[in-house]
Design an enzyme around this catalytic site. Structure first.
Site, PDB file in Angstrom:
ATOM      1  N   GLU A 139       0.825  -1.210   0.000  1.00  0.00           N
ATOM      2  CA  GLU A 139       0.000   0.000   0.000  1.00  0.00           C
ATOM      3  C   GLU A 139       0.858   1.260   0.000  1.00  0.00           C
ATOM      4  O   GLU A 139       0.515   2.258  -0.644  1.00  0.00           O
ATOM      5  CB  GLU A 139      -0.944  -0.014   1.206  1.00  0.00           C
ATOM      6  CG  GLU A 139      -1.908  -1.193   1.252  1.00  0.00           C
ATOM      7  CD  GLU A 139      -2.767  -1.341   0.003  1.00  0.00           C
ATOM      8  OE1 GLU A 139      -2.954  -0.345  -0.734  1.00  0.00           O
ATOM      9  OE2 GLU A 139      -3.245  -2.462  -0.254  1.00  0.00           O
ATOM     10  N   HIS A 142       1.937   2.039  -3.440  1.00  0.00           N
ATOM     11  CA  HIS A 142       0.866   2.770  -4.129  1.00  0.00           C
ATOM     12  C   HIS A 142       0.952   4.255  -3.782  1.00  0.00           C
ATOM     13  O   HIS A 142       0.879   5.122  -4.666  1.00  0.00           O
ATOM     14  CB  HIS A 142      -0.506   2.243  -3.702  1.00  0.00           C
ATOM     15  CG  HIS A 142      -0.941   0.995  -4.402  1.00  0.00           C
ATOM     16  ND1 HIS A 142      -0.713   0.756  -5.736  1.00  0.00           N
ATOM     17  CD2 HIS A 142      -1.632  -0.089  -3.934  1.00  0.00           C
ATOM     18  CE1 HIS A 142      -1.221  -0.414  -6.078  1.00  0.00           C
ATOM     19  NE2 HIS A 142      -1.780  -0.951  -5.001  1.00  0.00           N
ATOM     20  N   HIS A 148      -0.131  -1.674  -9.693  1.00  0.00           N
ATOM     21  CA  HIS A 148       0.184  -3.090  -9.533  1.00  0.00           C
ATOM     22  C   HIS A 148       1.088  -3.581 -10.660  1.00  0.00           C
ATOM     23  O   HIS A 148       1.027  -3.083 -11.780  1.00  0.00           O
ATOM     24  CB  HIS A 148      -1.100  -3.926  -9.541  1.00  0.00           C
ATOM     25  CG  HIS A 148      -1.997  -3.666  -8.384  1.00  0.00           C
ATOM     26  ND1 HIS A 148      -3.293  -3.231  -8.536  1.00  0.00           N
ATOM     27  CD2 HIS A 148      -1.791  -3.790  -7.054  1.00  0.00           C
ATOM     28  CE1 HIS A 148      -3.850  -3.091  -7.344  1.00  0.00           C
ATOM     29  NE2 HIS A 148      -2.959  -3.417  -6.427  1.00  0.00           N
TER      30      HIS A 148
END
Length: 367
Positions: A139, A142, A148
């Site tokens: 996370e 991100h 991804h």
């Protein structure tokens, strides 16, 4: 010539379990995994996307105490430590106009983060269903601006899907679509912490094209190339000319040392990583049994919880030139066949590029 395999055990459910391996050699010269790879992906195709970097390579954050499960705080802090120890990214609790609000969304088992630095007080949701440091790293990557691995433009060379993506509902389409703006930075690694698992019983999950990598997908271990893509995107570097061996490179967090592929250690990646052992391959089989005890972590109220990260044992197997080393994993004591081998297992380094993740085994079914 040397080959080695890495024994991995996650600090969650594998407490003091044994893995038994046999090591041997035969008189055959063989080259493994010689395929060339394209470079890794990142959202960064326009001026708008370029503004999503964190200023001064520093991510500001705070825990929203009214809605945060503090049993998972250790996972997030360990994830930040892993990233900052291998890159020039820093995490700070100093107040800032732009920061991440750490929450725990109890309405879902999912954890999620916004991609890149997108607004003031942006959301990062992490709850006890995620728990491990590896998921927290996923996370946080991100939040640093990355998509991804399975949303890369070259993913179809490595993955296939059971259904056309347009047959999936909108939620899953968003998780698997190939983003329009991408920059390829490092090779595709199915062992990336940004790669979803191979779940053959779920119609919407990707399926590996190569069977040997089935349990490598969905890893909770941060791959060598995961750190490298962060360093490339944020232009992390060292001013010195430290010479690194075995495909390592100077660590922007500590320029007196190198970032090394798993299995290599020492300041310049010329030594075996520790803890570990070195064996000499022979013409007859040798039996080796390895036990790792992860232990538990305890909260202030004496609540006992699994650990949040892996422990490792690194084994080097030495063999003369023009010999192929044979390794056979005989058995796992209470091994678990789980995607990504997230409860522990063995990685046998077979790729010609040691920076790539090799096949992982975690039960008799995969060995």
């Amino acid at each position: 010539m040397k080959s080695f395999f890495i024994l991995l055990s996650i600090l969650q459910e594998c407490y003091g379990k044994d893995i038994v391996a046999r090591i041997g050699g035969r008189n055959v010269a063989e080259k493994i995994g010689g395929a060339r790879h394209r470079r890794q992906v990142l959202i960064r195709g326009s001026d708008e996307e370029r503004r999503h970097k964190w200023f001064n390579n520093t991510v500001h954050y705070y825990f929203y105490e009214e809605n945060f499960d503090f049993t998972v705080k250790e996972s997030i802090l360990r994830a930040m430590e892993l990233i900052s120890n291998h890159t020039c990214i820093k995490f700070s609790t100093e107040p800032s106009e732009k920061s991440i609000r750490m929450e725990s969304d109890s309405t879902t088992i999912a954890c999620y983060a916004e991609i890149g630095q997108v607004r003031e007080n942006q959301l990062f949701s992490f709850n006890s269903d995620c728990y491990s440091a590896g998921v927290a790293v996923h996370e946080l990557i991100h939040s640093l601006g990355f998509i991804h691995a399975h949303q890369r433009s070259d993913r179809d060379q490595y993955l296939e899907f059971k259904k056309n993506l347009d047959e999936l509902n909108q939620t899953y389409q968003e998780q698997y679509k190939i983003w329009e703006y991408q920059e390829i930075l490092v090779p595709y690694d199915v062992g990336s912490v940004m790669q979803y698992p191979n779940e053959e019983d779920e119609e919407y999950y990707p399926v590996r094209k190569y069977r040997t990598m089935a349990n490598t997908m969905g890893s909770a271990i941060v791959a060598f190339y995961d750190y490298l893509m962060i360093n490339k995107y944020y232009e992390c570097s060292c001013a010195n000319n430290l010479s690194c061996k075995n495909h390592g490179y100077p660590n922007p967090s500590n320029c007196s040392q190198c970032n090394c592929p798993y299995g290599f250690g020492g300041a310049d990646c010329s030594q075996r990583a520790e803890p570990g052992a070195t064996f000499q391959a022979t013409e007859t089989w040798q039996n080796v049994t390895i036990s790792l005890d992860a232990g538990y972590r305890y909260l202030e109220n004496n609540q006992k919880l699994p650990q949040v990260d892996f422990i490792y044992q690194f084994l080097w197997i030495m063999a003369p030139a023009n010999k192929t080393t044979q390794i056979r994993v005989e058995k796992f004591v209470e091994g678990k066949c789980l995607p990504g081998c997230i409860r522990g297992g063995v990685e046998i380094k077979t790729n010609e590029d040691p920076r790539l993740t090799s096949p992982r085994l975690c039960c008799e079914e995969t060995s």
